[in-house]
Write an enzyme that holds these catalytic residues in place. Sequence first.
Site, mmCIF file in Angstrom:
data_model
loop_
_atom_site.group_PDB
_atom_site.id
_atom_site.type_symbol
_atom_site.label_atom_id
_atom_site.label_comp_id
_atom_site.label_asym_id
_atom_site.label_seq_id
_atom_site.Cartn_x
_atom_site.Cartn_y
_atom_site.Cartn_z
ATOM 1 N N CYS A 94 -6.490 69.867 70.979
ATOM 2 C CA CYS A 94 -6.545 68.570 70.298
ATOM 3 C C CYS A 94 -5.162 68.231 69.741
ATOM 4 O O CYS A 94 -4.212 69.001 69.904
ATOM 5 C CB CYS A 94 -7.578 68.582 69.179
ATOM 6 S SG CYS A 94 -7.189 69.715 67.833
ATOM 7 N N ASP A 112 18.778 35.599 82.914
ATOM 8 C CA ASP A 112 20.054 35.307 83.563
ATOM 9 C C ASP A 112 19.763 34.241 84.622
ATOM 10 O O ASP A 112 18.637 34.161 85.129
ATOM 11 C CB ASP A 112 20.605 36.580 84.203
ATOM 12 C CG ASP A 112 21.901 36.327 84.947
ATOM 13 O OD1 ASP A 112 22.784 35.674 84.373
ATOM 14 O OD2 ASP A 112 22.025 36.781 86.095
ATOM 15 N N ASP A 161 19.406 41.377 86.797
ATOM 16 C CA ASP A 161 19.382 42.147 88.039
ATOM 17 C C ASP A 161 19.703 43.620 87.823
ATOM 18 O O ASP A 161 19.686 44.401 88.760
ATOM 19 C CB ASP A 161 20.319 41.549 89.087
ATOM 20 C CG ASP A 161 21.772 41.482 88.601
ATOM 21 O OD1 ASP A 161 22.082 42.146 87.590
ATOM 22 O OD2 ASP A 161 22.578 40.787 89.227
#
Length: 997
Positions: free
Chosen positions: A63, A659, A873
């Site tokens: 746990c 962009d 990009d």
Amino acid sequence: MASSLRDLQLTSLSGGGKPAGDDSGDLEDVRLLDSYEEEEKEKREVVEEGMRRIQVRVSGMTCAACSNSVESALLGVIGVVHASVALLQNKADVVFDPKLVKDEDIKNAIEDAGFDAEILPESSMFRSKSQGTLSGQFRIGGMTCAACVNSVEGILKKLPGVKRAVVALATSLGEVDYDPNVIGKDDIVNAIEDAGFEAALVQSSEQDKILLGLVGITGEIDLQILDGILRNLKGVRQFVFDGMLAQLEVLFDPEVIGSRSIVDGIENGSNGKFKAHVRNPYTTMTMNDIEESSKMFRLFTTSLFLSIPVFLIRVVCPRIPLVYSLLLWRCGPFIMSDWLKWALVSLVQFVVGKRFYIAAGRALRNGSTNMDVLVALGTSASYFYSVYALLYGAVTGFWSPTYFETSAMLITFVLLGKYLETLAKGKTSDAIKKLVELAPALALLLVKDAGGKSIGEREIDALLIQPGDTLKVLPGSKIPADGVVVWGSSYVDESMVTGESSPVLKEVNSLVIGGTMNFHGALHIQATKVGSNTVLSQIISLVETAQMSKAPIQKFADYVASIFVPTVVTMALLTLLGWYICGALGAYPEEWLPENGNYFVFALMFSISVVVIACPCALGLATPTAVMVATGVGANNGVLIKGGEVLERAQKIKYVVFDKTGTLTQGKATVTTAKVFTGMDRGDFLTLVASAEASSEHPLARAIIEYARHFHFFNDPSAAKGVQNSGWLLDVSEFTALPGRGVQCFIHGKRVLVGNRKLLTEGGISIPTEVENFLVELEESAKTGILVTYNDTLIGALGVADPLKREAAVVVEGLRKMGVRPVMVTGDNWRTARAVAKEVGIQDVRAEVMPAGKAEVIRTFQKDGSIVAMVGDGINDSPALAAADVGMAIGAGTDIAIEAADYVLMRNSLEDVITAIDLSRKTFTRIRLNYVFAMAYNVIAIPVAAGVFFPLLRIKLPPWMAGACMALSSVSVVCSSLLLRRYKKPRLTTILEITVE
């Protein structure tokens, strides 16, 4: 089997596979660079700032309290700077200073905490992208004097990628430090041979590991044969054979020998007696999960088999006179039913339930508590009270009721819950399993002769493919490795890797991705990336790393888990004392007591129910299970998420900064207008501009060159293919690229400028009104104007258009509907920027921003504490992606290792931006529901178990039923997280509330 089967080991770090201790060669003690081995080892292991990162498999955690205990133990080791323990994966991720801590110290710290530890092989994700610097040792023949040495050193130092070169005449050896991404060992050998010397690689500082399953080893003689084979394989550094698992682990120098050569060497060296196959580490991990699930099922069925008779004796048998009379038969001090129950429950308690005692003892030794402590405490109280009641009755003749069945049924239900939990947790990692299954098991290798002519085919294990191999891919089969097509054409389905739904045409020189499906035609591909360097392997590693990470919200669960068990035990004691004292004081009637019971037994049953019904596991599973499922679902949809922390930030995004070029636009710029303002011929003008831009890598430069080429060779397309660097371009000198402005160079000794207004202004060239009007006209139609000067005279201008992506406007509107504010930032001029922004519906525009200035724009939005996402990009936008709270690299394709991005969007579609935000929001909605359920369960269940409602409603929860509730609570939380597997990408029409007729 003899011990040598397990411990056979060879260490040979110098000569080509020579045994340790063999001094016959002269290479063992050669070290031209003093700290060669130590320095290179550190270079391979560096994560950042000299730190080393490893993963450790941890067994025995049950746990969140266990994972917290392991984490604390690791952070307590001097030199460990970061430790994160993932309960679901049973792994620890540790970053430490290798100068202060060794791998073995990490393992010992975990084992001292009472858990089993195993250092896992390094993942490619932890190696630097460049693989650092390799140091290669080369044998150089033909050197006769110091002049030869200087000559070879001079040649080596001039090679691109070579950082250091040292040559020793006495030993005829040279050591070269080089960047393997720039230059390879074969290039170094060729350079030395071209200088008139002989050369061959002896060894390198690179090290790789392969795990082989080995069949055919039956005794000591076979061991000796294997020993001899491996010692004679040049490049093998160390090996260990485990006879119990029939498993061979080999460390080797990949610059000298490949994994397939090792397998072939073993099989050929034994004349086919030994058969070796590569063991996939992911398959091994899956087998471990299956083994854990099977073990839990065996424990559950054993406990159930032993518990059913106990339950029948208590409930059913009293209704069957004949059986009941046998059970009442006295045998010694007890009746037969008591003997049977005692014997059966003892097996359940101490044989089947041994794991709870071991785990509880381990936790208590470390000063922590976990669920096992609660189970051991509750079942022990029930069991030992029942034993006490039996012994007390035998001595005094006063027989109190026993509760053996409570202990047995409790352990049975807990094991059932653990088994179901194991199955459910296994489902959360289905995404990883599916990704692993994408890679084909076998590949068709084209065998070639010395002249490179194909002479046959050979089926090999896909894990044995080496860079440079030529592979045949049949229609309908999977591509086995990343590579480039060298023959044939076909359509390939890349949706399983990139998320791109349409099949992609692959022809000669096209790049292909391993694991994708070839449709119609046969292909021959040359492998370029194999093993851990393939796109598929990097995706798997990225998803694994993300699933290991903890979301900040999980800190709440970890804190609750740390105080949960002591709190519950305190509440159980208060329950016991409360009911017992109240009974002794006559606060409730004796009719409430069980038959033949007393106040202590009555209070004890409530107390045991409190202990066993409380469940910290549900809290501990609420976040990691949801994060695991979400990262897997994201990967299946082409959205790679780099961790739980990123997921948590993304659901709070307020601004998305786009962009322009290549993100909102298609990134396929085309020249639409070319105007000459002087008497220069149009063809000469285009030739001049193309020549100036030929050395630039900017997309606009490529568009200009393509336009000029098309103008000159319109009627001869075949000629155009070969004229990129031919005589039609003019000679250029002193070329300079000026980011954000354009380019400058000299042609015929005269300065040429190609760029925007800022470039001309800096160059001291004025722009006539006619030209300015032409530029304004271009910019107002969302085109970029490019000015051209020759000999400081403005001679012409070009208009370049980059079409918007078709989904751009809809995605922008969709973000606005989601409560996210879109922003556009670009280096283009204000008129063009505003025209593009108006077309897509963006109101907030930042134009004429230099690449470095984009990060500053991000920071301005962050000043008020807003969460800002940047979509770019991943290349030119790296500073802005890194500065943003959430960086999204779009259209990554095969370049998924973009370090600056938090999200990697495989496709070049803006729709995935909405998918990324929507998935993060739905994930954290699910996490909150998990927490509400887990907390509500404990808040409601504990008072019921403690008997708070018993005086009014007579609601009483027997301990075995409390145990069943506790077991099912964890399962329900995991199943709640699994509902995320049904996630579907949002439809833009739904987001925009558009009704399609």
